[in-house]
Design an enzyme around this catalytic site. Sequence first.
Site, PDB file in Angstrom:
ATOM      1  N   GLY A   1      10.014  10.809   0.193  1.00  0.00           N
ATOM      2  CA  GLY A   1      10.644   9.511  -0.319  1.00  0.00           C
ATOM      3  C   GLY A   1      10.431   9.123  -1.718  1.00  0.00           C
ATOM      4  O   GLY A   1       9.709   8.838  -2.211  1.00  0.00           O
TER       5      GLY A   1
ATOM      6  N   CYS B   1       3.657  10.393   3.540  1.00  0.00           N
ATOM      7  CA  CYS B   1       3.262   9.990   2.404  1.00  0.00           C
ATOM      8  C   CYS B   1       4.314   8.170   2.286  1.00  0.00           C
ATOM      9  O   CYS B   1       3.860   7.705   3.207  1.00  0.00           O
ATOM     10  CB  CYS B   1       4.784  10.845   0.999  1.00  0.00           C
ATOM     11  SG  CYS B   1       4.644  10.551  -0.426  1.00  0.00           S
ATOM     12  N   TYR B   2       6.133   8.663   1.499  1.00  0.00           N
ATOM     13  CA  TYR B   2       6.797   7.504   1.593  1.00  0.00           C
ATOM     14  C   TYR B   2       6.419   6.689   3.296  1.00  0.00           C
ATOM     15  O   TYR B   2       6.380   5.447   3.491  1.00  0.00           O
ATOM     16  CB  TYR B   2       7.927   7.433   1.074  1.00  0.00           C
ATOM     17  CG  TYR B   2       9.066   6.254   1.967  1.00  0.00           C
ATOM     18  CD1 TYR B   2       9.361   5.208   0.935  1.00  0.00           C
ATOM     19  CD2 TYR B   2       9.869   6.569   2.607  1.00  0.00           C
ATOM     20  CE1 TYR B   2       9.860   4.244   0.585  1.00  0.00           C
ATOM     21  CE2 TYR B   2      10.469   5.337   2.971  1.00  0.00           C
ATOM     22  CZ  TYR B   2      10.717   4.445   2.023  1.00  0.00           C
ATOM     23  OH  TYR B   2      11.759   3.326   1.881  1.00  0.00           O
TER      24      TYR B   2
ATOM     25  N   HIS C   1       0.904  15.888   1.360  1.00  0.00           N
ATOM     26  CA  HIS C   1       1.909  16.337   2.202  1.00  0.00           C
ATOM     27  C   HIS C   1       0.990  18.000   3.389  1.00  0.00           C
ATOM     28  O   HIS C   1       1.613  18.780   1.782  1.00  0.00           O
ATOM     29  CB  HIS C   1       3.231  16.821   1.028  1.00  0.00           C
ATOM     30  CG  HIS C   1       3.796  15.817   0.488  1.00  0.00           C
ATOM     31  ND1 HIS C   1       5.082  15.693   1.148  1.00  0.00           N
ATOM     32  CD2 HIS C   1       3.466  14.640  -0.416  1.00  0.00           C
ATOM     33  CE1 HIS C   1       5.853  14.693   0.691  1.00  0.00           C
ATOM     34  NE2 HIS C   1       4.653  14.049  -0.630  1.00  0.00           N
TER      35      HIS C   1
ATOM     36  N   GLU D   1       3.186  19.643   4.585  1.00  0.00           N
ATOM     37  CA  GLU D   1       3.906  20.917   5.293  1.00  0.00           C
ATOM     38  C   GLU D   1       3.784  21.643   3.520  1.00  0.00           C
ATOM     39  O   GLU D   1       4.859  22.689   3.753  1.00  0.00           O
ATOM     40  CB  GLU D   1       5.269  19.809   4.980  1.00  0.00           C
ATOM     41  CG  GLU D   1       6.545  19.277   3.747  1.00  0.00           C
ATOM     42  CD  GLU D   1       5.253  17.881   3.860  1.00  0.00           C
ATOM     43  OE1 GLU D   1       4.433  17.967   4.269  1.00  0.00           O
ATOM     44  OE2 GLU D   1       6.242  16.782   3.118  1.00  0.00           O
TER      45      GLU D   1
ATOM     46  N   ASP E   1      25.234  36.755   9.448  1.00  0.00           N
ATOM     47  CA  ASP E   1      25.774  34.857   9.860  1.00  0.00           C
ATOM     48  C   ASP E   1      26.930  35.430  10.712  1.00  0.00           C
ATOM     49  O   ASP E   1      26.747  35.540  12.079  1.00  0.00           O
ATOM     50  CB  ASP E   1      25.952  34.257   9.001  1.00  0.00           C
ATOM     51  CG  ASP E   1      24.723  33.506   7.778  1.00  0.00           C
ATOM     52  OD1 ASP E   1      23.762  34.392   8.363  1.00  0.00           O
ATOM     53  OD2 ASP E   1      24.978  33.057   6.871  1.00  0.00           O
TER      54      ASP E   1
ATOM     55  N   LYS F   1      18.182  30.166   8.374  1.00  0.00           N
ATOM     56  CA  LYS F   1      18.467  31.879   7.723  1.00  0.00           C
ATOM     57  C   LYS F   1      17.554  32.536   8.214  1.00  0.00           C
ATOM     58  O   LYS F   1      18.409  33.853   9.273  1.00  0.00           O
ATOM     59  CB  LYS F   1      18.291  32.978   6.293  1.00  0.00           C
ATOM     60  CG  LYS F   1      19.589  33.663   5.715  1.00  0.00           C
ATOM     61  CD  LYS F   1      20.564  33.708   5.677  1.00  0.00           C
ATOM     62  CE  LYS F   1      20.751  34.212   5.415  1.00  0.00           C
ATOM     63  NZ  LYS F   1      22.251  34.718   5.469  1.00  0.00           N
TER      64      LYS F   1
END
Length: 521
Positions: free
Chosen positions: A53, A84-85, A172, A174, A230, A377
């Site tokens: 964050g 992180c944060y 990070h 990710e 969708d 998606k």
Amino acid sequence: MILILDFGSQYTQLIARRIREIKVYCEIYPYNISISDIRNKICEIKGIVFSGGPDSVYKKNAPKISKKVLDYFVKNNIPILGICYGMQLLGNMLGGKVVRGKIREYGLIKVNFSNKSLLFRNISTNNFIVWMSHTDNVKILPNGFKKVAVTQNGLISAFENEQKKIYGLQFHPEVKHTQNGLQIIKNFVFLVCNEKQSWKIENFIKSSIEEIRFLVGNSYAICALSGGVDSTVVATLLYKAIGERLHCIFVDNGLLRFGEKERIKKILLPIFSRSFIKNNLHIIDAKNIFLRRLNNITDPETKRKIIGKTFIEVFEHTVKKIKPTISYLAQGTLYPDVIESMSIKGPSKTIKTHHNVGGIPKKLKFKLIEPLKFLFKDEVRLLGKRLGLSEDILCRHPFPGPGLAIRIIGNVTKERLCLLRQADKIIEEEILSSGLYKKVWQSFAVLLPVKTVGIMGDMRTYENVVAIRAVESQDAMTADWYKLPYELLCKISNRIINEVRGVNRIVYDITSKPPATIEWE
Ligand code: XMP
């Protein structure tokens, strides 16, 4: 499931993507989740991730989870990974000290890791490059914690309390640039949380069909069908759950691409019965009303609003005409929309009023069914594949709800629509036959409001300009213009000039998003 608490990082969605990639179910919640929200979760929470964050934990209004919730996690020995944060928050709330560092670490940084930590198992080296983005850092560890990674600058880069199953990473994992990032996430999920790879699309199909069946009971449901992936996936799930108590409405607003009305029946045929297509698919010809209302409207936002409003009117009118009392409305809302709507960052500035067939307002007094609201998606595409939808639907480029009206700059008329539809068809055909269709996010034609002078067969012409737009993108949030080969551009240009009456010049849009947007209006 793994619960991800969002503290406002731009990478929160990415954490969820990575966990889904390793076939584990996860959901994102705002950081200020309550104990009753946690207790109300249907699945057992096997682990928590605190996202990064932009704030500083020691500032007055910094986002923090309540002490009660943190105690609840700790008391129940639910594993926590702070990123992180998220790591700094754990450090701060558990009694350590976080300070503003003299050294800032941004970008790629080398880190030394302890190979004794569960988090860094199955990684063959104990120093590698990670992606950092921080100024604050944990200077003093909370009691009972030890540091398990240190950066090249001597800062604490990871900590752990193995017994309490609490871990922190200053970098990070990710982000793709972090070496071994996915392995670290796997280690947290499988080794620390003991989670299983149970997130399979087949299980999702089974459980969501059962849920829809239970929810709708003996009532009827309606679905606005556009022929995009969708809405077609939603309609298929509903059809499998409640059969002919589903009604689908396809609105031909006159702003569609070439042959869409004929295509819709064709794509439904392999899955839906002939009697469903005959009796329950309502193809509404509303071309005249849309075109009448768009007459002389040139402002893009006004066009969008008129189209959205007219769509709802046509939809409402059709629902009234369909006999059974419809109680449910099925929509193709996807997870990124859900996350955005509960984002802790607040609503973003309106660049364009988006309208699609899924955007029907709740005031229509239907109960909503949104079976895709926890899917991304690419998961919807996979789901569609498992449901037996054709490649044509699964790979189709996105098409905006307001259709060709926002690709005709200026006044929208029947003649200009006809011209654009032909040019657009040529672009689609050529990109398909070049084999590039799947690599391109979107490709289409735009009709400009200018005429230019040309020469054809020794005669002066004064005709329209068509722009070709092709972009590559991951999620349409940002995009780069696609470098289509010159030979292909040449072929498209020749065909449009030769086959579409009223066009004497073709241009190629070479702008990225930002600063431009994908659509021109
Ligand atoms: P922009 O032009 O904002 O488009 O860069 C991003 C993506 O969204 C699509 N788009 C829409 N889709 N209703 C939709 O369903 C809309 O009103 C709408 N406007 C833009 C656009 O085609 C691109 O994929």
